[in-house]
Design a protein around this motif. Structure first.
Motif, PDB file in Angstrom:
ATOM      1  N   ASN A 155       0.800  -1.111   0.163  1.00 51.09           N
ATOM      2  CA  ASN A 155       0.059   0.148   0.197  1.00 51.09           C
ATOM      3  C   ASN A 155       1.188   1.024  -0.208  1.00 51.09           C
ATOM      4  O   ASN A 155       1.860   1.148   0.945  1.00 51.09           O
ATOM      5  CB  ASN A 155      -0.837  -0.053   1.471  1.00 51.09           C
ATOM      6  N   TYR A 161      -3.707   9.579   0.067  1.00 43.40           N
ATOM      7  CA  TYR A 161      -4.158   8.519   0.088  1.00 43.40           C
ATOM      8  C   TYR A 161      -5.579   8.293   0.666  1.00 43.40           C
ATOM      9  O   TYR A 161      -6.566   7.703   0.215  1.00 43.40           O
ATOM     10  CB  TYR A 161      -3.431   7.110   0.797  1.00 43.40           C
ATOM     11  N   ARG A 169      -8.280   1.587  -4.343  1.00 47.34           N
ATOM     12  CA  ARG A 169      -7.171   2.028  -4.146  1.00 47.34           C
ATOM     13  C   ARG A 169      -6.397   0.975  -4.632  1.00 47.34           C
ATOM     14  O   ARG A 169      -5.014   0.769  -4.890  1.00 47.34           O
ATOM     15  CB  ARG A 169      -7.647   1.672  -2.074  1.00 47.34           C
ATOM     16  N   ASN A 173      -2.623   1.245  -6.224  1.00 50.84           N
ATOM     17  CA  ASN A 173      -1.773   0.580  -5.661  1.00 50.84           C
ATOM     18  C   ASN A 173      -1.141  -0.228  -6.330  1.00 50.84           C
ATOM     19  O   ASN A 173       0.250  -0.315  -6.617  1.00 50.84           O
ATOM     20  CB  ASN A 173      -1.805  -0.363  -4.192  1.00 50.84           C
TER      21      ASN A 173
END
Length: 362
Positions: A155, A161, A169, A173
C-alpha cells in the motif's frame, strides 16, 4: 512609361499584399502546438507509438492537452484491450446505459472494464478523474490478461491516500506498483484530478509496453519494483476446483428464498456469494455488482467455477449462477424452486446470457 500616379498605385497595392498575405512561420507552428494539435515534447514518442499500434481512436488524435472524457477513455481502454488480447471482434448488444449508444462503451461494460453511475447512465461527456482512470486501466489489464496474478502486498503511502475512494485503492496500488501510473508533485496522487488526452494515451502505451516486455520474458505477469525490491507476479495455479465441487454439491436441492444468503436457503447471488466465501474468496453480494468480480471470460472458454450472468432485457443483470461444465450451470432460480443444474445451451438462459467472470485461477 509608367507615370508617377501609376508608380504610387503599384506601391500601395504591393504594401497591402505584404500586410494581408499570411505567413507560415515557426511561430505559427508553435501557436498550433500551444493549442494541443501536436503532443507535448515529453509525450510525442509514446503517442506516436500508440498510434502505430492502433491503440488511439481517431477522435483522440488531436487537441492533446484537452481533458479526456469518460467516453473517450472508454474507447481508448477497449482499443488497448483488443490489442493486448488480440481479440478485435466487437462484442455486440444493446447499450446498458440510457445516455449513450457507443458500441465501445457497451463492449467495455460487458468485459467488466467500465461501469456506469448506478442510475442507468454513463455520463459520456463528463471528464474522467485519475482514480477512475486507474480502475479502468486495471480492469482492462485483467480482462486482457486473466491469468496474471494480481495480488499486490504494497500500500503506497501517498499524502492524500485517504482521498482515494475505497473502490479505487486496489487499482491505484497495483498500477503504481508495476510503474504504469505515477503520483504527482509532493508525494500526492490527486485522485480527483483530471487527465489530459496525451496523458491517457501515454498511460495506455505504458501498459502495453509493460505487458509486451513481460510476455517476451515469459513471466506471465508484471513486476513490482516501487518498494525497492522486485518480485514477479506469476500465474496463480489454483487447487480449489475439487473443494469448489464439494461445496456446490452440498447446496443442491436447498430452497430458493429472496434475500437468502445461506446456509439453508438462497437467492441467486446469495448462493454464488456463499459458495465463494466458503473458498475464502470475497465477491460482491448482488448479481449486478458481481459482474465486477474476477476477470472477463468468453462463453466459448467457460470453465468449471466461472460466474455466468444473465440480463433478461439484454442490458441489466438480473440473475447469476456458476458454470459446472458440459454447457450447464448451478443456480437458485426463483421462488418455489431449489438450487439445481440448468443448461446454458438452449431456452431462456441461452437467450438471456450476458457475460461470464472467472473468479478463481485455473
Amino acid at each position: 512609361m509608367i507615370s508617377k500616379i501609376q508608380r504610387l498605385w503599384l506601391t500601395l497595392v504591393f504594401t497591402i499584399m505584404v500586410i494581408t498575405v499570411p505567413k507560415t512561420t515557426y511561430a505559427n507552428l508553435e501557436s498550433s502546438q500551444n493549442k494541443g494539435d501536436i503532443p507535448s515534447k515529453w509525450a510525442i514518442s509514446d503517442v506516436e507509438k500508440a498510434k502505430e499500434r492502433d491503440i488511439v481512436p481517431d477522435k483522440l488524435q488531436g487537441d492533446y492537452r484537452k481533458n479526456i472524457t469518460r467516453e473517450e477513455f472508454a474507447e481508448l481502454a477497449v482499443r488497448l484491450y483488443q490489442v493486448l488480447s488480440k481479440k478485435e471482434t466487437m462484442i455486440q448488444g444493446p447499450s446498458p446505459f440510457s445516455d449513450t449508444n457507443n458500441p465501445y462503451i457497451t463492449m467495455g461494460n460487458k468485459l467488466g472494464i467500465i461501469d456506469g453511475k448506478g442510475d442507468g447512465t454513463f455520463s459520456p461527456d463528463k471528464n474522467i478523474i485519475r482514480e477512475q482512470v486507474s480502475v479502468i486501466l486495471y480492469q482492462t489489464l485483467k480482462a486482457a490478461k486473466p491469468k496474471y496474478d494480481y495480488t499486490n502486498p504494497n500500500n503506497y503511502d501517498f499524502k492524500d491516500y485517504n482521498m482515494i475512494s475505497s473502490w479505487a485503492r486496489e487499482s491505484v496500488n497495483y498500477l503504481y506498483g508495476v510503474e504504469i501510473i505515477n503520483g504527482v508533485a509532493d508525494n500526492e496522487f490527486n485522485p480527483k484530478g483530471y487527465t489530459s488526452r496525451e496523458q491517457a494515451i501515454v498511460l495506455a502505451m505504458r501498459t502495453y509496453e509493460q505487458v509486451i516486455a513481460s510476455d517476451r520474458a515469459s513471466r506471465n505477469g508484471l513486476t513490482t519494483s516501487r518498494a525497492g525490491t522486485s518480485r514477479q507476479l506469476n500465474i496463480q495455479e489454483s487447487d480449489s476446483s475439487e473443494k469448489l465441487k464439494s461445496i456446490i454439491s452440498a447446496q443442491m436441492g436447498k430452497p430458493y428464498q429472496w434475500g437468502g444468503i445461506g446456509p439453508n436457503s438462497f437467492d441467486c447471488s446469495g448462493l454464488t456469494h456463499y459458495i465463494f466465501s466458503k473458498l475464502g474468496v470475497a465477491i460482491p453480494r448482488t448479481s449486478k455488482d458481481q459482474i465486477t468480480a474476477g476477470v472477463y471470460v468468453e462463453k466459448k472458454d467457460l470453465q468449471y467455477g466461472d460466474l455466468v450472468l444473465f440480463a433478461r432485457d439484454g442490458r441489466n443483470i438480473n440473475h447469476v449462477g456458476i458454470y459446472v461444465g458440459n454447457g450447464n450451470f448451478v443456480h437458485a432460480p426463483q421462488s418455489g424452486d431449489v438450487v439445481k443444474t440448468t443448461t446454458l445451451t438452449t431456452g431462456y438462459y441461452a437467450n438471456s446470457y450476458y457475460t461470464a467472470r472467472r473468479i478463481i485461477s485455473k
